[in-house]
Scaffold this motif. Structure first.
Motif, PDB file in Angstrom:
ATOM      1  N   LEU A 190       0.824  -1.210   0.000  1.00  0.00           N
ATOM      2  CA  LEU A 190       0.000   0.000   0.000  1.00  0.00           C
ATOM      3  C   LEU A 190       0.857   1.259   0.000  1.00  0.00           C
ATOM      4  N   ARG A 191       1.971   1.221   0.715  1.00  0.00           N
ATOM      5  CA  ARG A 191       2.786   2.433   0.842  1.00  0.00           C
ATOM      6  C   ARG A 191       3.455   2.835  -0.469  1.00  0.00           C
ATOM      7  N   THR A 192       3.498   1.909  -1.421  1.00  0.00           N
ATOM      8  CA  THR A 192       4.141   2.226  -2.701  1.00  0.00           C
ATOM      9  C   THR A 192       3.160   2.773  -3.732  1.00  0.00           C
ATOM     10  N   GLU A 193       1.861   2.762  -3.404  1.00  0.00           N
ATOM     11  CA  GLU A 193       0.863   3.142  -4.388  1.00  0.00           C
ATOM     12  C   GLU A 193       0.654   4.654  -4.416  1.00  0.00           C
ATOM     13  N   GLN A 194       0.356   5.167  -5.580  1.00  0.00           N
ATOM     14  CA  GLN A 194       0.124   6.592  -5.750  1.00  0.00           C
ATOM     15  C   GLN A 194      -1.082   7.026  -4.922  1.00  0.00           C
ATOM     16  N   GLY A 195      -0.920   8.128  -4.201  1.00  0.00           N
ATOM     17  CA  GLY A 195      -2.012   8.641  -3.398  1.00  0.00           C
ATOM     18  C   GLY A 195      -2.228   7.890  -2.101  1.00  0.00           C
ATOM     19  N   ALA A 196      -1.261   7.046  -1.693  1.00  0.00           N
ATOM     20  CA  ALA A 196      -1.407   6.302  -0.439  1.00  0.00           C
ATOM     21  C   ALA A 196      -1.474   7.270   0.733  1.00  0.00           C
ATOM     22  N   PRO A 197      -2.298   6.972   1.729  1.00  0.00           N
ATOM     23  CA  PRO A 197      -2.407   7.873   2.874  1.00  0.00           C
ATOM     24  C   PRO A 197      -1.159   7.843   3.745  1.00  0.00           C
ATOM     25  N   THR A 198      -0.983   8.867   4.540  1.00  0.00           N
ATOM     26  CA  THR A 198       0.004   8.835   5.615  1.00  0.00           C
ATOM     27  C   THR A 198      -0.414   7.733   6.581  1.00  0.00           C
ATOM     28  N   MET A 199       0.537   6.906   7.010  1.00  0.00           N
ATOM     29  CA  MET A 199       0.189   5.750   7.837  1.00  0.00           C
ATOM     30  C   MET A 199       0.958   5.727   9.146  1.00  0.00           C
ATOM     31  N   LEU A 200       0.234   5.416  10.231  1.00  0.00           N
ATOM     32  CA  LEU A 200       0.838   5.115  11.523  1.00  0.00           C
ATOM     33  C   LEU A 200       0.351   3.739  11.944  1.00  0.00           C
ATOM     34  N   LEU A 201       1.286   2.853  12.272  1.00  0.00           N
ATOM     35  CA  LEU A 201       0.968   1.469  12.568  1.00  0.00           C
ATOM     36  C   LEU A 201       1.516   1.091  13.935  1.00  0.00           C
ATOM     37  N   ALA A 202       0.636   0.761  14.869  1.00  0.00           N
ATOM     38  CA  ALA A 202       1.077   0.198  16.145  1.00  0.00           C
ATOM     39  C   ALA A 202       1.314  -1.288  15.930  1.00  0.00           C
ATOM     40  N   THR A 203       2.517  -1.754  16.210  1.00  0.00           N
ATOM     41  CA  THR A 203       2.840  -3.134  15.856  1.00  0.00           C
ATOM     42  C   THR A 203       3.968  -3.699  16.712  1.00  0.00           C
ATOM     43  N   HIS A 204       3.923  -5.027  16.884  1.00  0.00           N
ATOM     44  CA  HIS A 204       5.042  -5.769  17.458  1.00  0.00           C
ATOM     45  C   HIS A 204       5.858  -6.467  16.366  1.00  0.00           C
ATOM     46  N   GLU A 205       5.394  -6.384  15.126  1.00  0.00           N
ATOM     47  CA  GLU A 205       6.027  -7.115  14.035  1.00  0.00           C
ATOM     48  C   GLU A 205       7.255  -6.361  13.522  1.00  0.00           C
ATOM     49  N   LEU A 206       8.430  -6.958  13.689  1.00  0.00           N
ATOM     50  CA  LEU A 206       9.663  -6.287  13.287  1.00  0.00           C
ATOM     51  C   LEU A 206       9.706  -6.063  11.788  1.00  0.00           C
ATOM     52  N   ARG A 207       9.188  -7.023  11.015  1.00  0.00           N
ATOM     53  CA  ARG A 207       9.249  -6.872   9.557  1.00  0.00           C
ATOM     54  C   ARG A 207       8.398  -5.686   9.104  1.00  0.00           C
ATOM     55  N   LEU A 208       7.237  -5.539   9.695  1.00  0.00           N
ATOM     56  CA  LEU A 208       6.388  -4.407   9.338  1.00  0.00           C
ATOM     57  C   LEU A 208       7.036  -3.102   9.779  1.00  0.00           C
ATOM     58  N   ALA A 209       7.586  -3.078  10.974  1.00  0.00           N
ATOM     59  CA  ALA A 209       8.251  -1.864  11.462  1.00  0.00           C
ATOM     60  C   ALA A 209       9.414  -1.474  10.556  1.00  0.00           C
ATOM     61  N   ASP A 210      10.190  -2.466  10.126  1.00  0.00           N
ATOM     62  CA  ASP A 210      11.354  -2.180   9.285  1.00  0.00           C
ATOM     63  C   ASP A 210      10.968  -1.743   7.875  1.00  0.00           C
ATOM     64  N   ALA A 211       9.728  -2.010   7.475  1.00  0.00           N
ATOM     65  CA  ALA A 211       9.262  -1.552   6.165  1.00  0.00           C
ATOM     66  C   ALA A 211       8.800  -0.102   6.197  1.00  0.00           C
ATOM     67  N   CYS A 212       8.733   0.473   7.389  1.00  0.00           N
ATOM     68  CA  CYS A 212       8.292   1.858   7.540  1.00  0.00           C
ATOM     69  C   CYS A 212       9.451   2.829   7.339  1.00  0.00           C
ATOM     70  N   ASP A 213       9.121   4.108   7.272  1.00  0.00           N
ATOM     71  CA  ASP A 213      10.155   5.132   7.149  1.00  0.00           C
ATOM     72  C   ASP A 213      10.857   5.387   8.476  1.00  0.00           C
ATOM     73  N   ARG A 214      10.119   5.183   9.571  1.00  0.00           N
ATOM     74  CA  ARG A 214      10.717   5.414  10.891  1.00  0.00           C
ATOM     75  C   ARG A 214      10.006   4.552  11.916  1.00  0.00           C
ATOM     76  N   ILE A 215      10.682   4.376  13.046  1.00  0.00           N
ATOM     77  CA  ILE A 215      10.137   3.597  14.155  1.00  0.00           C
ATOM     78  C   ILE A 215      10.189   4.465  15.408  1.00  0.00           C
ATOM     79  N   ILE A 216       9.023   4.659  16.029  1.00  0.00           N
ATOM     80  CA  ILE A 216       8.933   5.371  17.299  1.00  0.00           C
ATOM     81  C   ILE A 216       8.648   4.337  18.379  1.00  0.00           C
TER      82      ILE A 216
END
Length: 233
Positions: A190-216
């Protein structure tokens, strides 16, 4: 094409009562997210991940501080304006929250039913179910779908209104590892698609976190680490 939202959080605090004391779920948080970015919010249970998403999505009300979305402070909005704001936000929850008496297609359509939109609602819902691999299950009830399929319906529902902001709270938390991987791939795609929304994801999944731009990383409602993620494919 809908735009992605900018987010600017300043000195945000939220406490919950616990007997004679008050527990901080958000403790003087300040965060900025650029439009179109994908941010993972991590931390142990009770660290404030869900509360932060609920505050940004105007599900919970802050004790103090400001949340600017596209420069507009949602902490001081009137109720009628808040309702309009919430329609510009897509939510994905751990427990899916599908309506059991509605088909997959009708569950996706549900957020749009009371509102006028500038596109064909049914065509949009079908397009999204196709995109998440459920093109043949339009008429299936939630009870006829697996947990992973229900979460795909929930993701399609979150996107049906073309949101500028997507908030996902432990979207793979109730799924087995193999199904969770499929949902992770959907969110990463989803993050690669044109017009994708800004996303915030609460997660324990390291793979998903590492696919993000940043980790808080949160602990006891405070930011203890804020780093750029190591992007994975």
């Amino acid at each position: 094409m809908p735009h992605s939202a900018s987010i600017e959080i300043s000195q945000l605090s939220k406490h919950f009562p616990a007997g004679p004391t008050r527990i901080p779920a958000a403790d003087n948080l300040s965060i900025t997210c650029d439009p179109g970015t994908m941010t993972a919010v991590t931390g142990p249970s009770g660290s404030g991940k869900s509360t932060l998403l609920h505050l940004i999505g105007a599900i919970e009300q802050a004790d103090s501080g400001t949340i600017l979305v596209d420069g507009e402070d949602i902490t001081s909005m009137r109720r009628s304006r808040l309702e309009a704001f919430r329609r510009s936000v897509g939510f994905v929850f751990q427990r899916y929250h599908l309506l059991p008496a509605l088909t997959a297609l009708d569950n996706v359509l549900a957020p749009l039913i009371p509102h006028r939109v500038a596109f064909d609602k049914v065509a949009r819902a079908r397009e999204l179910l196709d995109a998440v691999g459920l093109g043949g299950r339009y008429n299936a009830l939630p009870g006829e779908l697996s947990g992973g399929q229900q979460q795909r319906v929930a993701i399609a529902r979150a996107l049906v209104g073309r949101p500028r902001l997507l908030l996902a709270d432990e979207p793979t938390g109730n799924l087995d590892s193999r199904t969770g991987e499929t949902i992770l791939d959907l969110l990463i795609q989803l993050r690669t698609e044109q017009g994708a929304p800004t996303m915030l994801l609460a997660t324990h999944e390291l793979r998903l976190a590492d696919a993000c731009d940043r980790i808080i990383h949160l602990t006891d409602g405070r930011i203890v680490e804020d780093t750029a993620a190591t992007r994975v494919g």
